[in-house]
Design a protein around this motif. Sequence first.
Motif, PDB file in Angstrom:
ATOM      1  N   SER A 196      -3.130  12.075  -5.103  1.00 25.61           N
ATOM      2  CA  SER A 196      -2.804  10.534  -5.479  1.00 25.61           C
ATOM      3  C   SER A 196      -4.112   9.725  -6.051  1.00 25.61           C
ATOM      4  O   SER A 196      -3.918   8.872  -6.936  1.00 25.61           O
ATOM      5  CB  SER A 196      -1.925   9.733  -4.563  1.00 25.61           C
ATOM      6  N   VAL A 197      -5.119  10.122  -5.453  1.00 27.94           N
ATOM      7  CA  VAL A 197      -6.449   9.484  -5.918  1.00 27.94           C
ATOM      8  C   VAL A 197      -7.314  10.392  -6.414  1.00 27.94           C
ATOM      9  O   VAL A 197      -8.581  10.058  -6.803  1.00 27.94           O
ATOM     10  CB  VAL A 197      -6.977   8.730  -4.833  1.00 27.94           C
ATOM     11  N   ALA A 198      -6.912  11.743  -6.735  1.00 25.85           N
ATOM     12  CA  ALA A 198      -7.790  12.660  -7.561  1.00 25.85           C
ATOM     13  C   ALA A 198      -8.168  12.296  -8.883  1.00 25.85           C
ATOM     14  O   ALA A 198      -7.501  11.864  -9.648  1.00 25.85           O
ATOM     15  CB  ALA A 198      -7.347  14.093  -7.098  1.00 25.85           C
ATOM     16  N   SER A 199      -9.205  13.009  -9.164  1.00 24.54           N
ATOM     17  CA  SER A 199      -9.612  12.778 -10.537  1.00 24.54           C
ATOM     18  C   SER A 199      -8.975  14.005 -11.421  1.00 24.54           C
ATOM     19  O   SER A 199      -8.580  15.105 -10.865  1.00 24.54           O
ATOM     20  CB  SER A 199     -11.129  13.056 -10.776  1.00 24.54           C
ATOM     21  N   LYS A 200      -9.152  13.808 -12.663  1.00 29.60           N
ATOM     22  CA  LYS A 200      -8.453  14.703 -13.773  1.00 29.60           C
ATOM     23  C   LYS A 200      -8.901  16.075 -13.434  1.00 29.60           C
ATOM     24  O   LYS A 200      -8.202  17.062 -13.393  1.00 29.60           O
ATOM     25  CB  LYS A 200      -8.468  14.276 -14.978  1.00 29.60           C
ATOM     26  N   ALA A 201     -10.209  16.125 -13.307  1.00 28.79           N
ATOM     27  CA  ALA A 201     -11.024  17.408 -13.038  1.00 28.79           C
ATOM     28  C   ALA A 201     -10.528  18.056 -11.840  1.00 28.79           C
ATOM     29  O   ALA A 201     -10.068  19.197 -11.820  1.00 28.79           O
ATOM     30  CB  ALA A 201     -12.635  17.198 -12.976  1.00 28.79           C
TER      31      ALA A 201
END
Length: 234
Positions: A196-201
Amino acid sequence: MIKPRDKRSMKPTTLLAPLPVVLVSCHGQSGTEFDKDNLITLAWAGTVNSDPPMVSISIRKSRFSHQMVAQTGEFVINLVSRDLLRATDFCGVKSGRDLDKFAECQLTAVPAEGLNIAPAVAESPLTISCKVRQLLELGSHDCFIGEIVAVQAAKDLFDSKDELHLDRANLVAFSHGKYYGLDTGQNGLLGFFGYSVASKAAMARRMPKKGTQGASKAKPAAKPKHKRNPRSKK
């Protein structure tokens, strides 16, 4: 005939799977810094007794919710459906010391049947009200043994014969750091711890194309407003 499977040895570790992922709601003692509604995400939860009905939840002493449950002796296990998953993951990576999780996730705190202090989550398909009967200090975690004093289930989970159908709840399970839908078999990957707080990468790296659809549908609230129903203070 089921064939035997060759095994390899591993060091002792917590690999019991799958596990329920639950959203536990609690409220601390009045007049203290813990005097607020809070949510914590747990996978260390399970049934431990049938009569009386009892469950366990395990929480690290350092967690904000630990003191709340220890102070009041109350907590609510809120089962997690697909539409609650993003909020549930968020509540597992953010601390109630820093923000109001109900407000951030646009969830509604409502009175929990059978309890005086701890709230339930209105958006959960099924809530389990518990009173602490025993606390076991185990090591990394403290285990709270709670007696179930009330259960509330969404009306749409019942059929015309008043039979409960949890398969309609679109519940989610947790296995080795990843979330899976219970109704979609091997293609049910919905996310991973922290997605839920991860980067797009990170999302592109860790989420296969088959699994991104379920996770991407649940978007975080842009400007959440705290919804809360009045609760009597007993």
